[in-house]
Enzyme design. Sequence first.
Site, PDB file in Angstrom:
ATOM      1  N   HIS A   1      67.814  47.577  78.773  1.00 49.12           N
ATOM      2  CA  HIS A   1      66.571  46.863  78.111  1.00 49.12           C
ATOM      3  C   HIS A   1      66.634  46.496  76.742  1.00 49.12           C
ATOM      4  CE1 HIS A   1      62.985  44.501  79.179  1.00 49.12           C
ATOM      5  NE2 HIS A   1      62.393  45.226  78.310  1.00 49.12           N
TER       6      HIS A   1
ATOM      7  N   SER B   1      61.538  40.184  77.383  1.00 46.46           N
ATOM      8  CA  SER B   1      60.878  40.797  78.110  1.00 46.46           C
ATOM      9  C   SER B   1      59.585  40.096  78.708  1.00 46.46           C
ATOM     10  CB  SER B   1      60.535  42.269  77.688  1.00 46.46           C
ATOM     11  OG  SER B   1      60.086  43.190  78.682  1.00 46.46           O
TER      12      SER B   1
ATOM     13  N   ASP C   1      69.755  46.993  82.731  1.00 49.45           N
ATOM     14  CA  ASP C   1      68.381  47.119  82.381  1.00 49.45           C
ATOM     15  C   ASP C   1      67.604  47.821  83.539  1.00 49.45           C
ATOM     16  OD1 ASP C   1      65.696  46.329  81.644  1.00 49.45           O
ATOM     17  OD2 ASP C   1      66.213  44.332  80.986  1.00 49.45           O
TER      18      ASP C   1
END
Length: 603
Positions: free
Chosen positions: A574, A453, A539
């Site tokens: 995610h 991320s 995501d």
Amino acid sequence: MTRSHPRDWTPPSLDADVDVPGEQVLLDVNELAEGHEFFALGTASISPDGTLLAFSTDAVGNERFLLQVLDLRTGEVLPDEVPNTLGPAVWDRHGTVLFYTTVDDSWRPDKVWRHQLGQPVADDVVVHHEQDERFWTSVGRTRSDKLLVIGSGSKTTTEYRIRDAADPVGEFRVVAPRRQGVEYGVEHAVVRGEDRLLVLHNENAENYALATAPIDATSPDQWEPLLPHDPTIRLEDVDAFATHLVVSQRSNGLTQLRVIELTDDGLGDDYLIHFDDPVYTVGAAGNPEFHQPTIRLGYTTMATPPAVYDYDVATRELTLLRQTPVLGDFDPTRYEQHRTWATAEDGTAVPISLVCPKGAPRDGTMPVLLYGYGSYEDSIDPYFTISRLSLLDRGIGFAIAHVRGGGEMGRHWYDQGKLLHKANTFTDFVACARHLADTSWTSADRIVAEGGSAGGLLVGAVANLAPEAFRGILADVPFVDPLTTILDPTLPLTVVEWEEWGNPLEDPEVYAYMKAYSPYENVEAKRYPAILAETSLHDTRVFYVEPAKWVAKLRATALNPEDVLLKTEMSAGHGGVSGRYNAWRDRAFSYAWVIDLLGGSAS
């Protein structure tokens, strides 16, 4: 005099192979997941009388949860269903009213709703609508069950509203109006027999201070100091119980639990729960009961599995309740842990946590997987995972670079790694890699950098900044095209992120600064470390297009395009795939790539 504890809080002794009389399975997630490629449980909240369970599920991976209510007496799922929720579900004290949160079109939690059990969902009432696009909102209930709490927060500012949990219908009262840059949180406590608010705040207190206030407070002028600001200690949270307070804090990069006993006269002894390991993580966990005389805590190191303890406040004794089992011939004494410090470009000392096989050579030959994050004041504290043993047992060390932008060293650590100081995150990480090589733990051609991320932004940036310092880059759902994303306010998260990265739409300096470090914008015709980028189709936080276009540009520009790989999960979000077996396979793939790249001394 310390108050007595009339109840016996000794936990029952359980055997995994013996049925527990009266045991009831509330939710069987494996059963709920049947037939779904992806499945995640969101909230699970039991009503105060123990008869109802509010729970939410996501069968896609896009973090839009369906909220439902299960009658635990009959096993019946009630008609009360709410789609597209996010966050907790919170009961009033009577268990007849349920509060929940929904998101707007940009996936921002913006509304708190009140639902009367048994009434049509169409009749639900919005009790708070957060209209400032920088702010998220959520709802909760204090441990004492005294108050319902609605919180609204941006990256730099918070505001709280409270209401008696026994009287859920009506307006929530603001504890202190929001002021830009002032963050605070509230908890209910009983001190000297009086209901009080505990207020943890950063007003004139960079690392936060703890205050008390009347239960009906409406202004910060009513806050009375309890724990003053200490520039060496970051206060992170406070939990109130009938006989004590527990303050979660950190000092010198390590987490700590601080106990403040409550007596009939007010405050009693104030001390830390002590641990001997040089590198560890401790935190309060699973303490729902206001009157419990014990503190349940979680403890782990990089070499020992997570353990759950009960700490008796009266006797000051720790009792081990459970430790995560590790199958096979696992022996924690086969590994050693270290805390070392790198020196950044500006002279700042940056901590590194390292675990490696015991007796690992200090001749530069040990391969190392170096992990980093460095955003949002999120601290990557030392932790244990079973999967990492497959690296350690092959002679591969694992290290965490506690770079600026995280919160490991206090609020200033975060402030020095955000906005127009973001580059410190990247140069700190490079300094950590070079320190490990310079001190002969490893060498540049035996280091793989990993981040996910915003940590994917980190490792993508250092691939451009110092490709010679790494053998490989493992980028998980990486935020590698930040400028394009932060320029588009219609995308999820963008507006709330402006206080983290800056607003390049309005500020030319921010635009130029972000463009200068964006991994995608700075791909050049040079030799890169080997790169594995992993992403997920659903995501909602970092769209799959970011790593996809980054990989495409690398393959078109880099001198070694054959070393750049992209792996896309088609049924995930995610957080990656769902289900522990799928998660293990996914991690095994990543580690296989690392091991193939670095080699190892054993199989």
